[in-house]
Design an enzyme around this catalytic site. Structure first.
Site, short mmCIF file in Angstrom:
data_model
loop_
_atom_site.label_atom_id
_atom_site.label_comp_id
_atom_site.label_asym_id
_atom_site.label_seq_id
_atom_site.Cartn_x
_atom_site.Cartn_y
_atom_site.Cartn_z
N LYS A 1 -22.84 50.08 -27.84
CA LYS A 1 -23.63 49.14 -28.35
C LYS A 1 -24.69 49.46 -29.47
O LYS A 1 -24.93 48.65 -30.21
CB LYS A 1 -24.33 48.47 -27.03
CG LYS A 1 -23.58 47.74 -26.03
CD LYS A 1 -23.05 46.58 -26.82
CE LYS A 1 -22.40 45.50 -25.59
NZ LYS A 1 -21.77 44.49 -26.30
N TYR B 1 -21.11 52.89 -22.57
CA TYR B 1 -21.35 51.74 -22.83
C TYR B 1 -22.46 51.31 -23.98
O TYR B 1 -22.48 50.80 -25.02
CB TYR B 1 -21.84 50.79 -21.61
CG TYR B 1 -22.23 49.43 -21.92
CD1 TYR B 1 -21.10 48.57 -22.05
CD2 TYR B 1 -23.46 48.96 -21.71
CE1 TYR B 1 -21.40 47.15 -22.35
CE2 TYR B 1 -23.73 47.69 -22.04
CZ TYR B 1 -22.87 46.55 -22.39
OH TYR B 1 -22.87 45.63 -22.52
N THR C 1 -32.18 41.88 -21.65
CA THR C 1 -32.49 42.81 -20.46
C THR C 1 -31.49 42.46 -19.41
O THR C 1 -30.58 41.69 -19.83
CB THR C 1 -33.67 42.44 -20.13
OG1 THR C 1 -34.27 43.42 -19.11
CG2 THR C 1 -34.31 41.05 -19.40
N GLY D 1 -15.95 35.92 -25.87
CA GLY D 1 -16.16 35.94 -24.52
C GLY D 1 -16.77 34.85 -23.84
O GLY D 1 -17.83 34.75 -22.89
#
Length: 309
Positions: free
Chosen positions: A141, A137, A165, A11
């Site tokens: 995770k 999501y 965060t 990524g």
């Protein structure tokens, strides 16, 4: 990690991955492997295994993910859970099979329960219900974090996880339909200024409290953990400081130089009322953030003006 260690940043074009690459290069790491989505589809197990077999990376930063704000998460939950699970499963399993020395999995603080006590400690994971607007999501995770823990527990793999965060900075997604609150507001205020609009609409009441971390600080923390942390438990990455959405909007308005009004659309969802990370563990390991919110907004707006078309 040695300066010539083979490091794969999954990524590398995104907000998180590009910052990790910048940080590694600034520290003198010279052997960084990158693949675009077109070159390597991480949801394709066969392609991922072939890549790991050929390249044999020693260290992996797993920053690739399908991400978005409240609207995107709420509208495309099947896409969010499927794509993220596939990416994680393929990369983590390949890292195990091809004996990667160490892997860092990046999650998000949205993994924590919607009504978690504040500030949020690492041990609050799975102690309550998730925020419905980003549940898909978050579940993906959580699965990735647990996968790293279980591979470490069963096989002794040095796979660690961190939960940043809310992030912002260069290479963020500024699309108004599926971006997070910070880049969305930066673009809204900029376009309102350029077009001499009388007001900018902000979703929700402006009351929710959020914590924001400049992405280059996050990347520095990730490299720090890769170099210094081998624990099974995930680590929160944040500032330990919070601001209301109204205060954030007013800060961005000032940085952009927009002189119109703020209008809060209370028919739009607020999301989680408060989400502040407890960063005691990170601080105890010896890392703290450097870029404060005002400076970070200025850096991000400057990048936006220079790069976004």
């Amino acid at each position: 990690m040695n300066k010539d260690s083979k490091i794969y940043v999954a990524g590398h074009r995104g907000l998180v991955g590009s910052a990790i690459v910048r940080n590694l290069e600034s520290k003198g790491y010279t052997n960084i492997i990158k693949r675009t989505h077109k070159e390597l589809d991480l949801t394709n197990q066969e392609a991922v295994r072939k890549f790991f077999e050929e390249e044999r990376p020693e260290y992996v930063f797993l920053a690739a993910a399908k991400v978005g704000g409240i609207h995107a998460n709420n509208t495309y939950p099947a896409d969010f859970i499927y794509e993220n699970l596939m990416i994680q499963n393929n990369v983590i399993k390949a890292a195990h099979d091809f004996k990667v020395k160490k892997l860092l999995f990046l999650g998000s603080t949205c993994i924590y329960p919607k009504m978690a006590p504040q500030p949020i400690k690492e041990e609050y994971l799975l102690s309550g219900y998730l925020e419905p607007t980003n549940e898909a999501y978050a579940i993906a995770k959580i699965a990735g974090l647990k996968m790293c823990q279980f591979f470490k527990r069963q096989y002794g793999d040095n796979f660690i996880s961190c939960m940043p965060t809310n992030l912002y900075g260069p290479n963020d997604n500024f699309d108004l339909n599926n971006s997070h609150v910070m880049p969305a507001l930066i673009r809204k205020f900029h376009e309102a200024k350029v077009n001499n609009l009388p007001y900018v609409e902000v979703w929700g009441t402006g009351k929710p409290l959020r914590e924001f971390l400049y992405v280059d600080d996050m990347a520095d923390a990730c490299v720090f953990l890769m170099e210094n942390y081998d624990g099974e438990e995930h680590v929160n990455i944040g500032t330990g400081q919070e601001v209301s959405i109204r205060e954030l909007a007013e800060m961005i308005k000032e940085v952009v130089g927009f002189e119109g009004e703020l209008v809060f659309n209370t028919e739009k969802p607020d999301g989680t009322p408060r989400k502040l990370t407890d960063v005691t563990k990170l601080h105890s390991l010896g890392w703290r953030h450097k870029v404060e919110l005002g400076e970070g907004i200025e850096k991000t707006y400057k990048w936006f003006v220079e790069n976004y078309k």
